[in-house]
Design an enzyme around this catalytic site. Structure first.
Site, PDB file in Angstrom:
ATOM      1  N   LYS A  80      69.470  44.997   4.520  1.00 13.66           N
ATOM      2  CA  LYS A  80      68.670  43.816   4.168  1.00 13.66           C
ATOM      3  C   LYS A  80      69.638  42.659   4.177  1.00 13.66           C
ATOM      4  CE  LYS A  80      66.627  42.265  -0.184  1.00 13.66           C
ATOM      5  NZ  LYS A  80      66.289  40.865  -0.064  1.00 13.66           N
TER       6      LYS A  80
ATOM      7  N   GLY B 118      63.504  35.539  -7.703  1.00 12.70           N
ATOM      8  CA  GLY B 118      63.423  35.627  -9.161  1.00 12.70           C
ATOM      9  C   GLY B 118      62.506  34.609  -9.817  1.00 12.70           C
TER      10      GLY B 118
ATOM     11  N   GLY C 233      60.080  36.225  -4.850  1.00  8.33           N
ATOM     12  CA  GLY C 233      59.174  35.218  -5.393  1.00  8.33           C
ATOM     13  C   GLY C 233      57.923  35.762  -6.047  1.00  8.33           C
TER      14      GLY C 233
END
Lengths: 333, 263
Positions: free
Chosen positions: B102, B163, B191
């Site tokens: 990622k 976050g 988010g």
């Protein structure tokens, strides 16, 4: 694995002179057992993560990022320390956030109990040094704090005075000890025997400020870098603490120091003028659920995994051991 | 139908981050309770505990995560430059034994927004080195195009800053993103604060949702993980079921014809 002891043991050896060992030794002594405490270091506090602890007896605040069990088992520590530490401060604790991080206070208040919502005026009444700086927070009136560096020597003195024996500067092995029952409170040193034990590194900084003083521990919430400050008297504040999945004992890293010091200046800019008097790192012993465990294997009882909660949960652990050896509970799992 | 990520069939459309849980046990329970099959792990100092004695005894955070049985998606969280991200990805491949990555290249430490230029460069390098890249990106179509051209077979647009828990902060952009990349697996990354928001993303046709704080910082992370699993499944089913469109005015659900005449 859990079998009943046969009768009341005549003698008990406690290995490890950190907070878990000292509280256990003293509690056993108070229950009328013959107790011998063994600690491999010569000086109290050397290589003991308890020495670097915040010493907050904050069962409700600690519910943030921990299990309900920590709170439930931690409440009895308030009475225990009040009875065994003359210098305990029972002024509660204060939780604050900057206005823009208000959501953190809301989250914290939902997660925890035994708090009173306080506004600017109440905050000023509690901590005049913060006058006008914070508009909203939570006050936990029942919480307390102690200074580990005063409390631990006091525990040892009380233990000796009660007739307990202490051997320092000698590493011992449970199997070699002659006492009938051994309580192993060695923390991370017991990882050979307790396979699931891991280390969680913590770093702290002590500063001295002649301008800013507080009466109680203050937690400044922040989505990324929360920090707590515990007053130690004489202008000294303990700033803590990082929590890093590592068992590295190396000195405080630049990044951790930067983060802690940056955060403490958010609490009060004048703390930027404070002197740094110490930076230390320790490694806490933790079990996979981050909750301590008391486990009996033959004549050895392991009390370990106190993680961030050495001072909060030692009295609970010690009580389990005392009850076990008194036969009050019979077995623990 | 299972989700196909780099030729790997994944049943659960809920990907979970592993940071900031009260304990490794709670993290493991959350993974299990929610049926999560892919977890993302950062290679930063906080996360693995692969130093000192832990290495020898094998007891550390990393071994506890590996025991969960979930597939590991290492991430380059906190990397600020192409070089840093590439090096971290290489280390992750070695330590965690997977070529999945990622990819995060962060532009600003406060906003934590992706540096999309660095992201495309790093993606190109890593794909050449044989990595399967999952890029954390914005909802910008042009950047998405570049990432696909670089060889990304999955895109992970954000819903809102990391976050923040704000949910889908730009629905139109995300809608356009879904339409534009009709055949690329799209995972909403970052988010999301509540299950309803995850559900909404899935109803829009996104293929999966990746989140961390919404679960790890909840009062009961295990229960919250279950809530997200259900919401994501419900949202996905709703998308497949082809929901009705809103209509100006009322529409009777019972037919008006053939009613008893009571006048």
């Amino acid at each position: 694995m859990s079998k009943q002891f046969e009768g009341r043991p005549r003698s008990i050896g406690v290995i490890g002179g950190g907070v878990a060992g000292l509280v256990t030794a003293l509690s056993l002594k108070a229950a009328g057992f013959n107790v011998h405490l063994y600690e491999k270091n010569t000086q109290l506090g050397e290589e003991t993560c308890s020495w670097f602890a915040g010493g907050m007896i904050a069962p409700w605040c600690e519910r943030d990022g921990a299990d309900d069990m920590v709170r439930d088992r931690g409440v009895e520590a308030l009475t225990w320390w009040a009875e065994h530490c003359e210098t305990i401060s029972q002024n509660g604790s204060l939780v604050l956030s900057a206005a823009r991080d208000r959501s953190e206070v809301i989250r914290f208040s939902r997660l925890t109990q035994e708090h009173i919502s306080v506004g600017e005026r109440e905050i000023n009444d509690l901590e005049s040094a913060l006058s006008g700086r914070f508009q909203e927070g939570l006050f936990y009136p029942r919480e307390a704090h102690i200074d580990p560096r005063i409390a631990l020597p006091e525990l040892e003195r009380r233990f000796l005075k009660a007739g307990g024996e202490v051997t320092r500067g000698q590493e011992v092995i449970a199997d070699d000890l002659l006492e009938e029952v051994i309580v192993d409170c060695r923390g991370l040193s017991a990882r050979r025997e307790l396979k699931t034990l891991r280390g969680v590194r913590g770093e702290m900084i002590r500063i001295h400020s002649s301008e800013v003083s507080f009466s109680r521990p203050i937690r400044l919430l922040h989505p990324r870098q929360p920090v707590y400050v515990v007053p130690r008297g004489n202008g000294i504040l303990m700033v803590g603490a990082t929590s890093i999945e590592s068992d590295c004992h190396a000195p405080v890293t630049v990044r951790s120091a930067y983060e802690l010091l940056e955060a403490v200046q958010r609490l009060h800019p004048a703390l930027g003028e404070a002197s740094i008097i110490e930076m230390s790192a320790g490694v806490r012993p933790a079990l996979p659920n981050n909750i301590p465990n008391v486990e009996q294997r033959g004549r050895i009882i392991y009390a370990n995994g106190l993680y961030r909660h050495g001072f909060l949960l030692s009295p609970w652990c010690a009580r389990q051991i005392v009850e076990l050896l008194q036969g009050a509970k019979g077995t623990v799992v | 139908m299972a989700l196909n990520l780099y030729d790997c069939e994944i049943e659960s459309r809920f990907l979970l981050g592993t940071a900031r849980y009260p304990s490794p046990t709670i993290l493991k329970s959350a993974i299990k309770a929610a049926g999560v099959e892919v977890v993302t792990v950062s290679l930063r100092r906080e996360s693995l505990g692969l130093s000192g004695e832990a290495k020898a005894t094998g007891q550390n955070f990393w071994s506890l995560i590996s025991q969960s049985g979930a597939r590991i998606l290492p991430n380059t969280a906190g990397c600020h430059s192409v070089k840093e991200a590439v090096t971290t990805a290489q280390m992750a491949r070695e330590v965690m034994g997977t070529n999945w990555i990622k990819l995060e290249v962060i532009s600003d430490d406060v906003a934590l927004n992706p540096d999309v230029f660095g992201l495309v460069d790093a993606a190109r390098i890593l794909i050449e080195e044989g990595f399967n890249v999952f890029p954390y990106t914005t909802a910008d179509l042009g950047v998405g195009e570049r990432l696909v051209r670089a060889g990304c077979k999955v895109l992970m647009p954000w819903a809102a800053p990391i976050g923040s828990g704000q949910g889908l902060s730009d629905r139109n952009a995300l809608q356009a993103y879904r339409q534009h990349f009709a055949s690329v697996p799209l995972i909403i990354d970052a988010g999301i604060g509540r299950p309803s928001q995850a559900s909404e993303a899935m109803e829009m046709g996104f293929d999966a949702v990746l989140l961390n704080s919404a679960v790890s910082r909840a009062g009961d992370p295990v229960l919250m993980a279950q809530a997200f699993a259900q919401a994501i499944e419900a949202g996905h089913a709703a998308y497949k079921a082809c929901p009705i469109e809103p209509y100006q005015g009322a529409m009777p659900s019972s037919p008006l014809m053939g009613r008893a005449d009571l006048s």
